[in-house]
Design a protein around this motif. Sequence first.
Motif, PDB file in Angstrom:
ATOM      1  N   ALA A   7      -6.692 -10.250  -4.770  1.00  0.00           N
ATOM      2  CA  ALA A   7      -7.346  -9.106  -5.410  1.00  0.00           C
ATOM      3  C   ALA A   7      -7.437  -7.936  -4.439  1.00  0.00           C
ATOM      4  O   ALA A   7      -7.394  -8.125  -3.215  1.00  0.00           O
ATOM      5  N   GLY A  30      -4.217  -9.385 -10.289  1.00  0.00           N
ATOM      6  CA  GLY A  30      -3.107  -9.673 -11.182  1.00  0.00           C
ATOM      7  C   GLY A  30      -2.998  -8.718 -12.349  1.00  0.00           C
ATOM      8  O   GLY A  30      -2.616  -9.117 -13.451  1.00  0.00           O
ATOM      9  N   GLY A  31      -3.358  -7.464 -12.122  1.00  0.00           N
ATOM     10  CA  GLY A  31      -3.284  -6.472 -13.191  1.00  0.00           C
ATOM     11  C   GLY A  31      -4.519  -6.407 -14.063  1.00  0.00           C
ATOM     12  O   GLY A  31      -4.626  -5.536 -14.936  1.00  0.00           O
ATOM     13  N   ASP A  32      -5.457  -7.307 -13.879  1.00  0.00           N
ATOM     14  CA  ASP A  32      -6.683  -7.330 -14.673  1.00  0.00           C
ATOM     15  C   ASP A  32      -7.875  -6.887 -13.824  1.00  0.00           C
ATOM     16  O   ASP A  32      -7.882  -7.021 -12.601  1.00  0.00           O
ATOM     17  N   GLY A  33      -8.897  -6.409 -14.499  1.00  0.00           N
ATOM     18  CA  GLY A  33     -10.123  -6.040 -13.816  1.00  0.00           C
ATOM     19  C   GLY A  33     -11.035  -7.243 -13.652  1.00  0.00           C
ATOM     20  O   GLY A  33     -11.141  -8.084 -14.546  1.00  0.00           O
ATOM     21  N   ARG A  34     -11.685  -7.340 -12.506  1.00  0.00           N
ATOM     22  CA  ARG A  34     -12.637  -8.420 -12.242  1.00  0.00           C
ATOM     23  C   ARG A  34     -13.889  -7.843 -11.612  1.00  0.00           C
ATOM     24  O   ARG A  34     -13.800  -7.014 -10.711  1.00  0.00           O
ATOM     25  N   ARG A  35     -15.043  -8.284 -12.112  1.00  0.00           N
ATOM     26  CA  ARG A  35     -16.311  -7.911 -11.484  1.00  0.00           C
ATOM     27  C   ARG A  35     -16.834  -9.134 -10.751  1.00  0.00           C
ATOM     28  O   ARG A  35     -16.979 -10.196 -11.328  1.00  0.00           O
ATOM     29  N   SER A  85     -16.092  -4.243  -8.102  1.00  0.00           N
ATOM     30  CA  SER A  85     -14.984  -4.325  -9.052  1.00  0.00           C
ATOM     31  C   SER A  85     -13.657  -4.460  -8.301  1.00  0.00           C
ATOM     32  O   SER A  85     -13.435  -3.797  -7.289  1.00  0.00           O
ATOM     33  N   ARG A 131      -9.152  -5.375  -8.777  1.00  0.00           N
ATOM     34  CA  ARG A 131      -7.952  -5.578  -9.586  1.00  0.00           C
ATOM     35  C   ARG A 131      -7.308  -6.872  -9.122  1.00  0.00           C
ATOM     36  O   ARG A 131      -7.011  -7.035  -7.941  1.00  0.00           O
ATOM     37  N   GLU A 189     -11.140  -2.199  -6.747  1.00  0.00           N
ATOM     38  CA  GLU A 189     -10.807  -1.233  -7.807  1.00  0.00           C
ATOM     39  C   GLU A 189     -10.939   0.187  -7.252  1.00  0.00           C
ATOM     40  O   GLU A 189     -11.990   0.564  -6.730  1.00  0.00           O
TER      41      GLU A 189
END
Length: 294
Positions: free
Chosen positions: A258, A203-208, A199, A201, A261
């Motif tokens: 990125a 640009g402020g969003d979560g990405r898996r 996981s 972060r 997380e």
Amino acid sequence: MMDLAGLALLVETASADSLAAAARRLRLSPMAASRLLAALERDLGVRLVHRTTRSLSLTEEGHALLPHARAMLEEHAVALASVRGRGAGASGLLRVTTSFAFGRHVVAPLMADFLLAHPQVQVDLHLADGLVDIVAEGIDLAIRIATPGDSSLVGRRLEDSPRLLVAAPAYLDRRGAPADLAGLAAHECLTIAGTPHWSFRAGGDGRRMKVAGRFTANSIDAIHEACRGGLGIANLSAWNLKADIAAGTLRVIVLADAVPEPLGIWAVYPTRRMVPPRVRLFIEAVSARLKAAG
């Protein structure tokens, strides 16, 4: 009123699956323990334990009494602590579980100071990288590097647990470092077995991100060692990497788009009306150690 010593023996017996082991924990002779248990059964008018020459198990009545026995003992400990002060009431056996890595780096090193400060407390530390059922195992406290998802547990977040992508110099010399998140797909990524996603972060969003490599393991320590050996890239907690980074054994990989997380370091304990002083004080000791480590 039920005898607290008898209730303590029942709780310890259930945890150890052995009356003899429970007696040793409570510093009783086997004969005294047998008499204490018999007295409790006589007072209640029911059999609480099935005993044979080879095995021991709680009866249905014993299982029914167990949570009430634990609650009564905890209420007694809390009441004593309120009279004697915050530290003086800490006593009894504290069962703690955490991962091998966190246990080695954080929990075990603080044990000497904690036990010196609280001479009436005993600690049984259980290290396991898998998820331990703390209710079924009779564990008082788990320290987990995650967000607890079990609604039957109470958790206190102690600190953030930032994560870093790292690799050995030998691997980076051989394969280079990924420049961005998409670049990870071309690399050997060292993952926990059964969890092929990391996981991030972005640009402020979560990405898996699905990652893969030729080596997986069910142990963070094994992943760490494989990473040191140059097998690939690992995604590990920052508190577990300070010595390696300082020594140059591992290098941090910074992606342009990125960051891993962060997780949390949580103290997790069974849902109870009151937390025993020994549990509360140990949580405070772990929290203080984490804050001191920065």
